[in-house]
Write a protein that holds these residues in place. Structure first.
Motif, PDB file in Angstrom:
ATOM      1  N   GLU A  97       0.816  -1.208   0.000  1.00 23.98           N
ATOM      2  CA  GLU A  97       0.000   0.000   0.000  1.00 23.98           C
ATOM      3  C   GLU A  97       0.855   1.266   0.000  1.00 23.98           C
ATOM      4  O   GLU A  97       0.351   2.347  -0.327  1.00 23.98           O
ATOM      5  CB  GLU A  97      -0.947  -0.007   1.206  1.00 23.98           C
ATOM      6  CG  GLU A  97      -1.981  -1.118   1.171  1.00 23.98           C
ATOM      7  CD  GLU A  97      -2.944  -1.015  -0.004  1.00 23.98           C
ATOM      8  OE1 GLU A  97      -3.383   0.109  -0.318  1.00 23.98           O
ATOM      9  OE2 GLU A  97      -3.264  -2.055  -0.613  1.00 23.98           O
ATOM     10  N   LYS A  98       2.120   1.139   0.338  1.00 25.35           N
ATOM     11  CA  LYS A  98       3.028   2.292   0.245  1.00 25.35           C
ATOM     12  C   LYS A  98       3.407   2.537  -1.210  1.00 25.35           C
ATOM     13  O   LYS A  98       3.451   3.684  -1.657  1.00 25.35           O
ATOM     14  CB  LYS A  98       4.291   2.035   1.088  1.00 25.35           C
ATOM     15  CG  LYS A  98       4.033   1.997   2.577  1.00 25.35           C
ATOM     16  CD  LYS A  98       5.314   1.874   3.377  1.00 25.35           C
ATOM     17  CE  LYS A  98       5.951   0.512   3.225  1.00 25.35           C
ATOM     18  NZ  LYS A  98       7.148   0.350   4.098  1.00 25.35           N
ATOM     19  N   TRP A 100       1.703   1.937  -4.039  1.00 20.55           N
ATOM     20  CA  TRP A 100       0.415   1.506  -4.585  1.00 20.55           C
ATOM     21  C   TRP A 100       0.406   1.465  -6.111  1.00 20.55           C
ATOM     22  O   TRP A 100      -0.285   0.629  -6.700  1.00 20.55           O
ATOM     23  CB  TRP A 100      -0.720   2.373  -4.063  1.00 20.55           C
ATOM     24  CG  TRP A 100      -0.664   3.829  -4.409  1.00 20.55           C
ATOM     25  CD1 TRP A 100      -0.097   4.823  -3.670  1.00 20.55           C
ATOM     26  CD2 TRP A 100      -1.200   4.455  -5.573  1.00 20.55           C
ATOM     27  NE1 TRP A 100      -0.256   6.030  -4.312  1.00 20.55           N
ATOM     28  CE2 TRP A 100      -0.931   5.833  -5.483  1.00 20.55           C
ATOM     29  CE3 TRP A 100      -1.893   3.980  -6.684  1.00 20.55           C
ATOM     30  CZ2 TRP A 100      -1.320   6.749  -6.459  1.00 20.55           C
ATOM     31  CZ3 TRP A 100      -2.283   4.889  -7.664  1.00 20.55           C
ATOM     32  CH2 TRP A 100      -2.001   6.252  -7.548  1.00 20.55           C
ATOM     33  N   CYS A 147      -7.600  -2.538   5.229  1.00 17.31           N
ATOM     34  CA  CYS A 147      -6.192  -2.202   5.408  1.00 17.31           C
ATOM     35  C   CYS A 147      -5.423  -2.258   4.091  1.00 17.31           C
ATOM     36  O   CYS A 147      -4.261  -1.845   4.034  1.00 17.31           O
ATOM     37  CB  CYS A 147      -5.540  -3.129   6.434  1.00 17.31           C
ATOM     38  SG  CYS A 147      -5.593  -4.870   5.971  1.00 17.31           S
ATOM     39  N   CYS A 148      -6.064  -2.744   3.035  1.00 23.66           N
ATOM     40  CA  CYS A 148      -5.395  -2.907   1.734  1.00 23.66           C
ATOM     41  C   CYS A 148      -6.318  -2.444   0.606  1.00 23.66           C
ATOM     42  O   CYS A 148      -6.699  -3.241  -0.262  1.00 23.66           O
ATOM     43  CB  CYS A 148      -5.010  -4.364   1.505  1.00 23.66           C
ATOM     44  SG  CYS A 148      -4.119  -5.151   2.836  1.00 23.66           S
ATOM     45  N   GLY A 199       1.527   0.698   4.960  1.00 23.38           N
ATOM     46  CA  GLY A 199       1.678   2.143   4.825  1.00 23.38           C
ATOM     47  C   GLY A 199       0.765   2.911   5.742  1.00 23.38           C
ATOM     48  O   GLY A 199       0.706   2.654   6.957  1.00 23.38           O
ATOM     49  N   GLN A 200       0.015   3.853   5.195  1.00 21.61           N
ATOM     50  CA  GLN A 200      -0.854   4.717   5.989  1.00 21.61           C
ATOM     51  C   GLN A 200      -2.010   3.955   6.637  1.00 21.61           C
ATOM     52  O   GLN A 200      -2.715   4.511   7.486  1.00 21.61           O
ATOM     53  CB  GLN A 200      -1.415   5.830   5.110  1.00 21.61           C
ATOM     54  CG  GLN A 200      -2.275   5.346   3.950  1.00 21.61           C
ATOM     55  CD  GLN A 200      -2.753   6.475   3.066  1.00 21.61           C
ATOM     56  OE1 GLN A 200      -3.304   7.468   3.557  1.00 21.61           O
ATOM     57  NE2 GLN A 200      -2.531   6.366   1.760  1.00 21.61           N
ATOM     58  N   PHE A 201      -2.199   2.688   6.253  1.00 20.35           N
ATOM     59  CA  PHE A 201      -3.293   1.894   6.807  1.00 20.35           C
ATOM     60  C   PHE A 201      -2.810   0.888   7.857  1.00 20.35           C
ATOM     61  O   PHE A 201      -3.536  -0.040   8.209  1.00 20.35           O
ATOM     62  CB  PHE A 201      -4.027   1.164   5.678  1.00 20.35           C
ATOM     63  CG  PHE A 201      -4.545   2.085   4.612  1.00 20.35           C
ATOM     64  CD1 PHE A 201      -5.680   2.849   4.820  1.00 20.35           C
ATOM     65  CD2 PHE A 201      -3.858   2.218   3.416  1.00 20.35           C
ATOM     66  CE1 PHE A 201      -6.142   3.722   3.850  1.00 20.35           C
ATOM     67  CE2 PHE A 201      -4.311   3.081   2.430  1.00 20.35           C
ATOM     68  CZ  PHE A 201      -5.451   3.844   2.647  1.00 20.35           C
ATOM     69  N   ALA A 202      -1.591   1.087   8.362  1.00 22.94           N
ATOM     70  CA  ALA A 202      -1.002   0.138   9.312  1.00 22.94           C
ATOM     71  C   ALA A 202      -1.839  -0.017  10.572  1.00 22.94           C
ATOM     72  O   ALA A 202      -1.867  -1.085  11.186  1.00 22.94           O
ATOM     73  CB  ALA A 202       0.422   0.572   9.667  1.00 22.94           C
TER      74      ALA A 202
END
Length: 263
Positions: A97-98, A100, A147-148, A199-202
């Motif tokens: 996700e970092k 993407w 989360c993804c 990433g931002q969804f960790a």
């Protein structure tokens, strides 16, 4: 459909699900062309397969699915070496996700490029003998993982691309079946490094743990058994099959019908 003498091309073939795909296809009589960006691991799998029966039925080719040029060259080499192509598994994939854009480029664009490169040799409209193309999707393509989001979007697109291509093939006469395989979480390097790729969804990693608790974790060989069904059962076209480890069942994804227009 018997696999004996058939020619299969598998992307992301050096490890995990791709390796299991190669093994089950090879052991059921197919000639297998392994495509991967990891030459050392890919050649190792090739050598192990060829050693099993003393025949050179496995071939490794270095190939990055992001490159249309490399894909076309690899499929041409596969067809030239073994006399055609019957089965393609667009399996190469990542979850990040970092990065993407990389996720979309490999998971979706790579599948589309691989499909179109394969059709140049498989489509009956081009003088090919038809066959089957199976795209590796995910349960996340059916039930999105919060989360993804980009990974989920890429796998949902892979499902609908396969189903739409199945409808197009039926209407136009490619002679190719198209299916998608949608496993729950699988014990691979992708799962092992999942938390570092969010990433931002960790902070949302807990739903993934809940998915594991509900559906369990598959082994690559579990997914390969599903692949075998999609490849050999000639009634399977436009299917997206979800598999979990809980009951070892294949659940058709049929909530959205394929829409076809009369030509």
């Amino acid at each position: 459909m018997s696999l004996k003498g058939k020619v299969a091309v598998v992307t992301g073939a050096a490890a995990g699900i791709g390796k299991a795909f190669c093994e089950i296809l090879f052991r059921n009589g197919a000639k297998v062309v392994l495509l991967d960006v990891n030459p050392e691991a890919g050649k190792s799998v090739m050598e192990a397969l060829n050693k099993e029966d003393g025949q050179d039925r496995a071939l490794f080719l270095s190939c990055d699915v992001r490159s249309e040029e490399q894909l076309k060259a690899a499929f041409k080499m596969a067809a030239d070496t073994f006399g055609g192509i019957d089965i393609v598994c667009n399996n190469a994939g990542v979850l990040d996700e970092k990065e993407w854009e990389l996720t979309l480029d490999i998971n979706l664009v790579g599948v589309i490029k691989g499909t179109y490169a394969a059709m140049e040799h498989m489509s009956k409209l081009n003088g090919g003998r038809g066959g089957v193309i199976v795209n590796t999707a995910s349960i996340a393509g059916i039930r999105p993982l919060v989360c993804c989001p980009v990974y989920s979007a890429s796998k949902s697109a892979v499902i609908h691309f396969a189903r739409a291509m199945a409808g197009a093939s039926t209407l136009v006469g490619y002679g190719i079946r198209f299916n998608a395989i949608c496993p729950a979480l699988v014990q691979t390097d992708l799962l092992d490094g999942l938390n570092s790729k969010l990433g931002q969804f960790a902070a949302l990693k807990q739903p993934t743990q809940q998915l594991i608790e509900k559906h369990g974790v598959l082994s690559p060989s579990d997914v390969a058994e599903c692949l075998l069904e999609l490849v050999t059962d000639e009634s399977k076209n436009g299917e997206a099959l979800m598999v979990t480890s809980q009951a070892k069942t294949y659940t058709p994804f049929t909530s959205i019908p394929i829409i076809t227009l009369d030509l």
